[in-house]
Design an enzyme around this catalytic site. Structure first.
Site, PDB file in Angstrom:
ATOM      1  N   GLY A  49      -7.632   3.871  10.634  1.00 32.56           N
ATOM      2  CA  GLY A  49      -8.252   2.585  10.348  1.00 32.56           C
ATOM      3  C   GLY A  49      -8.360   2.252   8.876  1.00 32.56           C
ATOM      4  CB  THR A  50      -6.996   3.841   5.801  1.00 29.99           C
ATOM      5  OG1 THR A  50      -7.508   5.125   6.130  1.00 29.99           O
ATOM      6  CG2 THR A  50      -7.109   3.620   4.311  1.00 29.99           C
ATOM      7  N   GLY A  51      -6.111   1.011   6.799  1.00 32.71           N
ATOM      8  CA  GLY A  51      -5.538  -0.297   6.500  1.00 32.71           C
ATOM      9  C   GLY A  51      -6.397  -1.437   6.996  1.00 32.71           C
ATOM     10  CB  CYS A  52      -8.314  -1.946  10.144  1.00 32.08           C
ATOM     11  SG  CYS A  52      -7.014  -1.729  11.367  1.00 32.08           S
ATOM     12  CE  LYS A  80      -1.843  -1.512   3.741  1.00 29.11           C
ATOM     13  NZ  LYS A  80      -2.654  -1.821   4.952  1.00 29.11           N
ATOM     14  CB  THR A 119      -6.700   8.535   6.895  1.00 33.31           C
ATOM     15  OG1 THR A 119      -5.713   9.207   7.711  1.00 33.31           O
ATOM     16  CG2 THR A 119      -7.087   9.443   5.735  1.00 33.31           C
TER      17      THR A 119
END
Length: 281
Positions: free
Chosen positions: A220-223, A185, A218
């Site tokens: 928690g975007t990866g979760c 990412k 943003t």
């Protein structure tokens, strides 16, 4: 008084399990995962690895749960309800990593999204360094895809990744650690375009790009992305399509949450901007 007899249901929901830490602020971890599952029409279940005290400003405390309790949570939901796909997030110590690896093997899960959560959006470290080697050795080969951000990639590779031109080599080097697929990412890169790179063993890399949205919300975007990928795998999509659909969901969740204030730091995405009905298998 006897209970009335009901006909046995012939259908079931699409079921997704998250194995991750709890975020008391509701923006990341288990809470973000369950919101994502619900928004995408999947039945969500959880096995909590750790409890954190955190909000939009950062993490102030972490209380790890024992591996034995994690195993009991996993067994409870899997033996009764069943699991179609799994998202794995924060794993704080080697015993917890081993417990998760044992569960994947025990239940034969084949749709597993591993988000190697090591650093929070706020910059807080969320994993002990001694756990990283065990995570790579035990879980990378069992995952369908691993989804590191650039900070996590730097920790895994021992070098920074600072330009889009470096993504392909970094993804290849990460893939060599043992996972069958790697989604690197690139959200931390500079520029107006947000670029992610998917590399599957034996396949050319696939580039996903979208316009960057100006927002401090943003957290928690990866979760959310990894959870959305797990949902779309559970719904029957192949990995490349699952990533495309998951990214589209995250982009819109950021867009619909950009003008809302939640706390004084990095606020959450708007997970429920367009919820889907529960999907049946």
């Amino acid at each position: 008084m006897s209970m009335p007899a009901f006909p046995a249901p012939s259908q079931r929901y699409v079921r997704v399990l998250t194995i991750a830490g709890s975020d008391s602020g509701g923006g990341a971890g288990i809470q973000a995962d369950l919101k994502t599952f619900a928004a995408l029409g999947c039945y969500g279940m959880s096995a909590i690895t750790a409890i954190t005290a955190q909000n939009t400003l950062g993490v102030t405390a972490i209380q790890a749960l024992p591996a034995s309790l994690l195993t009991q949570q996993i067994d409870a939901v899997t033996t009764d309800i069943g699991v179609d796909a799994v998202k794995i997030g924060m794993l704080h110590d080697p015993d917890v990593v081993l417990a998760v690896a044992a569960a994947i093997s025990r239940y034969g899960w084949t749709k597993v999204v591993l988000d190697p959560v090591m650093v929070a959006t706020s910059g807080d470290a969320l994993i002990a360094r001694e756990t990283v080697a065990v995570l790579v050795r035990e879980l990378f080969p069992l995952a369908t895809v691993v989804t590191p951000n650039l900070d996590e990639a730097a920790l895994l590779l021992g070098r920074p990744v600072t330009r889009e031109a470096e993504l392909a080599q970094a993804a290849a080097d990460l893939l060599a650690l043992g996972a069958p697929a790697m989604l690197l990412k690139g959200g931390h890169l500079a520029g107006e375009e947000l670029v992610d790179l998917l590399l599957e063993a034996g396949q050319p890399p696939q580039r996903y790009a979208s316009a960057r949205i100006a927002s401090s919300n943003t957290h928690g975007t990866g979760c959310t992305l990894s959870s959305a990928i797990a949902c779309h795998l559970a719904l029957g999509h192949d990995l490349a399509e699952a990533v495309r659909l998951a990214r589209a969901y995250v982009v819109e969740a950021i867009r619909h949450g950009a003008d809302v204030r939640v706390g004084g730091g990095h606020g959450p995405l708007n997970h429920g901007f367009a919820p889907a009905a529960m999907r049946k298998a």
